[in-house]
Motif scaffolding. Structure first.
Motif, PDB file in Angstrom:
ATOM      1  N   VAL A   1       0.848  -1.198   0.000  1.00 16.48           N
ATOM      2  CA  VAL A   1       0.000   0.000   0.000  1.00 16.48           C
ATOM      3  C   VAL A   1       0.882   1.246   0.000  1.00 16.48           C
ATOM      4  N   PHE A   2       1.938   1.233   0.830  1.00 13.17           N
ATOM      5  CA  PHE A   2       2.819   2.393   0.900  1.00 13.17           C
ATOM      6  C   PHE A   2       3.511   2.625  -0.439  1.00 13.17           C
ATOM      7  N   GLU A   3       4.057   1.588  -1.044  1.00 11.43           N
ATOM      8  CA  GLU A   3       4.768   1.746  -2.323  1.00 11.43           C
ATOM      9  C   GLU A   3       3.820   2.242  -3.415  1.00 11.43           C
ATOM     10  N   ALA A   4       2.565   1.771  -3.401  1.00 12.59           N
ATOM     11  CA  ALA A   4       1.591   2.210  -4.402  1.00 12.59           C
ATOM     12  C   ALA A   4       1.258   3.691  -4.224  1.00 12.59           C
ATOM     13  N   ASN A   5       1.289   4.187  -2.972  1.00 12.73           N
ATOM     14  CA  ASN A   5       0.909   5.578  -2.694  1.00 12.73           C
ATOM     15  C   ASN A   5       2.104   6.466  -2.388  1.00 12.73           C
ATOM     16  N   ARG A   6       3.319   5.969  -2.538  1.00 13.15           N
ATOM     17  CA  ARG A   6       4.513   6.721  -2.152  1.00 13.15           C
ATOM     18  C   ARG A   6       4.595   8.089  -2.836  1.00 13.15           C
ATOM     19  N   ALA A   7       4.338   8.144  -4.133  1.00 12.98           N
ATOM     20  CA  ALA A   7       4.442   9.409  -4.881  1.00 12.98           C
ATOM     21  C   ALA A   7       3.446  10.437  -4.326  1.00 12.98           C
ATOM     22  N   ARG A   8       2.208   9.992  -4.047  1.00 11.79           N
ATOM     23  CA  ARG A   8       1.199  10.908  -3.513  1.00 11.79           C
ATOM     24  C   ARG A   8       1.583  11.388  -2.114  1.00 11.79           C
ATOM     25  N   ILE A   9       2.064  10.478  -1.276  1.00 11.85           N
ATOM     26  CA  ILE A   9       2.465  10.836   0.095  1.00 11.85           C
ATOM     27  C   ILE A   9       3.597  11.852   0.068  1.00 11.85           C
ATOM     28  N   GLU A  10       4.596  11.626  -0.791  1.00 10.66           N
ATOM     29  CA  GLU A  10       5.730  12.556  -0.888  1.00 10.66           C
ATOM     30  C   GLU A  10       5.296  13.901  -1.463  1.00 10.66           C
ATOM     31  N   ALA A  11       4.359  13.901  -2.422  1.00  6.09           N
ATOM     32  CA  ALA A  11       3.867  15.155  -2.995  1.00  6.09           C
ATOM     33  C   ALA A  11       3.079  15.953  -1.947  1.00  6.09           C
ATOM     34  N   ASP A  12       2.230  15.258  -1.181  1.00  7.96           N
ATOM     35  CA  ASP A  12       1.481  15.930  -0.113  1.00  7.96           C
ATOM     36  C   ASP A  12       2.435  16.538   0.909  1.00  7.96           C
ATOM     37  N   ASN A  13       3.467  15.787   1.273  1.00  9.13           N
ATOM     38  CA  ASN A  13       4.447  16.273   2.241  1.00  9.13           C
ATOM     39  C   ASN A  13       5.175  17.504   1.696  1.00  9.13           C
ATOM     40  N   ALA A  14       5.534  17.470   0.411  1.00  7.76           N
ATOM     41  CA  ALA A  14       6.241  18.612  -0.196  1.00  7.76           C
ATOM     42  C   ALA A  14       5.339  19.849  -0.206  1.00  7.76           C
ATOM     43  N   ALA A  15       4.053  19.669  -0.475  1.00  9.40           N
ATOM     44  CA  ALA A  15       3.119  20.802  -0.479  1.00  9.40           C
ATOM     45  C   ALA A  15       2.979  21.385   0.925  1.00  9.40           C
ATOM     46  N   ARG A  16       2.830  20.523   1.931  1.00 12.79           N
ATOM     47  CA  ARG A  16       2.720  21.007   3.312  1.00 12.79           C
ATOM     48  C   ARG A  16       4.011  21.704   3.742  1.00 12.79           C
ATOM     49  N   ARG A  17       5.159  21.159   3.330  1.00  8.18           N
ATOM     50  CA  ARG A  17       6.444  21.778   3.676  1.00  8.18           C
ATOM     51  C   ARG A  17       6.563  23.146   3.021  1.00  8.18           C
ATOM     52  N   GLY A  18       6.104  23.283   1.769  1.00  8.00           N
ATOM     53  CA  GLY A  18       6.138  24.578   1.079  1.00  8.00           C
ATOM     54  C   GLY A  18       5.290  25.616   1.794  1.00  8.00           C
ATOM     55  N   ASP A  19       4.087  25.214   2.225  1.00  6.09           N
ATOM     56  CA  ASP A  19       3.223  26.129   2.990  1.00  6.09           C
ATOM     57  C   ASP A  19       3.892  26.542   4.297  1.00  6.09           C
ATOM     58  N   ALA A  20       4.517  25.566   4.969  1.00  6.36           N
ATOM     59  CA  ALA A  20       5.179  25.858   6.244  1.00  6.36           C
ATOM     60  C   ALA A  20       6.362  26.795   6.046  1.00  6.36           C
ATOM     61  N   GLU A  21       7.090  26.635   4.945  1.00  2.00           N
ATOM     62  CA  GLU A  21       8.235  27.521   4.682  1.00  2.00           C
ATOM     63  C   GLU A  21       7.771  28.951   4.417  1.00  2.00           C
ATOM     64  N   LYS A  22       6.631  29.101   3.724  1.00  2.21           N
ATOM     65  CA  LYS A  22       6.071  30.445   3.520  1.00  2.21           C
ATOM     66  C   LYS A  22       5.681  31.062   4.855  1.00  2.21           C
ATOM     67  N   GLU A  23       5.035  30.252   5.694  1.00  2.00           N
ATOM     68  CA  GLU A  23       4.611  30.728   7.003  1.00  2.00           C
ATOM     69  C   GLU A  23       5.818  31.056   7.881  1.00  2.00           C
ATOM     70  N   ALA A  24       6.894  30.309   7.714  1.00  4.92           N
ATOM     71  CA  ALA A  24       8.112  30.553   8.503  1.00  4.92           C
ATOM     72  C   ALA A  24       8.678  31.935   8.227  1.00  4.92           C
ATOM     73  N   GLY A  25       8.455  32.468   7.018  1.00  4.93           N
ATOM     74  CA  GLY A  25       8.910  33.822   6.702  1.00  4.93           C
ATOM     75  C   GLY A  25       8.273  34.868   7.602  1.00  4.93           C
ATOM     76  N   SER A  26       7.033  34.632   8.034  1.00  6.19           N
ATOM     77  CA  SER A  26       6.362  35.598   8.914  1.00  6.19           C
ATOM     78  C   SER A  26       6.913  35.534  10.334  1.00  6.19           C
ATOM     79  N   PHE A  27       7.667  34.481  10.669  1.00  2.00           N
ATOM     80  CA  PHE A  27       8.231  34.335  12.011  1.00  2.00           C
ATOM     81  C   PHE A  27       9.615  34.966  12.128  1.00  2.00           C
ATOM     82  N   LYS A  28      10.069  35.652  11.088  1.00  4.72           N
ATOM     83  CA  LYS A  28      11.396  36.270  11.142  1.00  4.72           C
ATOM     84  C   LYS A  28      11.421  37.297  12.275  1.00  4.72           C
ATOM     85  N   ASP A  29      12.390  37.186  13.149  1.00  5.70           N
ATOM     86  CA  ASP A  29      12.539  38.066  14.317  1.00  5.70           C
ATOM     87  C   ASP A  29      11.315  38.047  15.228  1.00  5.70           C
ATOM     88  N   ALA A  30      10.623  36.904  15.302  1.00  6.67           N
ATOM     89  CA  ALA A  30       9.445  36.801  16.180  1.00  6.67           C
ATOM     90  C   ALA A  30       9.882  36.869  17.637  1.00  6.67           C
TER      91      ALA A  30
END
Length: 197
Positions: free
Chosen positions: A46-75
């Motif tokens: 099941v994991f191997e069949a869905n690996r690409a989707r899981i990694e893509a979802d993780n990359a999208a969430r990481r991208g959102d978090a990196e954008k949000e991290a910009g607002s924490f500069k000098d927090a």
């Protein structure tokens, strides 16, 4: 118990790693929070069949978090608390207090994102980690002081407790008068009665 990680877990591994963990950690933390699957043949397929989707979802969430991290500069957040003369807080600053202060300062965080190894129990400046994503961590400066004036002094680099002790020494504070004739452990009232009697 062997598990397949569905996201990066600090001190364990990355997505797709098969790791051996204690049964309780797997049953109580990793599996209910959908961070891992039991490592058996069916789940591996099941994991191997869905690996690409899981990694893509993780990359999208990481991208959102990196954008949000910009607002924490000098927090930075300031918490005013009561403390003793030595700087020990009456109580402590916990994760809940930090989440409330960050939300008031317009940083949207949840309790699970704030990483506080131990409660803050003294006034001072602290660096606290906020984990926006398993791979994105930002630091927030936390200024714990007794008053807004002390908070400003600490922020500018002044050691408030050292200054208080120096002022106390200059003014004769924090020092008990020494009487060489006093009985050991006697209070000032008892010493006066003995002197009169």
């Amino acid at each position: 118990m062997d598990v397949i990680l569905l996201e990066r877990v600090e001190k364990l591994g990355a997505i797709g790693d098969v790791v051996k963990v204690k049964d309780g950690f797997a049953r109580n933390f990793l599996l209910p929070r959908k961070k891992a699957l039991r490592a058996n043949e069916a789940n591996r397929k099941v994991f191997e069949a869905n690996r690409a989707r899981i990694e893509a979802d993780n990359a999208a969430r990481r991208g959102d978090a990196e954008k949000e991290a910009g607002s924490f500069k000098d927090a930075q957040v300031t918490l005013i608390r009561q403390s003793s003369n030595t700087g020990q807080l009456y109580g402590s600053v916990a994760v809940r207090d930090l989440v409330e202060a960050l939300n008031e300062a317009k940083y949207k965080v949840t309790k699970s994102q704030v990483v506080l190894d131990r409660p803050i129990k003294a006034i001072g400046l602290y660096d606290v980690k906020v984990q926006l994503h398993p791979e994105v961590v930002v630091n927030v400066k936390v200024n714990v002081a007794r008053s807004p004036e002390e908070a400003e002094m600490q922020a500018s680099g002044v050691d408030v407790m050292q200054q208080v002790f120096e002022e106390g020494r200059d003014q004769g504070g924090f020092v008990e008068a020494y009487d060489p004739n006093a009985e050991p452990g006697a209070t000032a009232e008892v010493q006066q009665e003995q002197a009169q009697g």
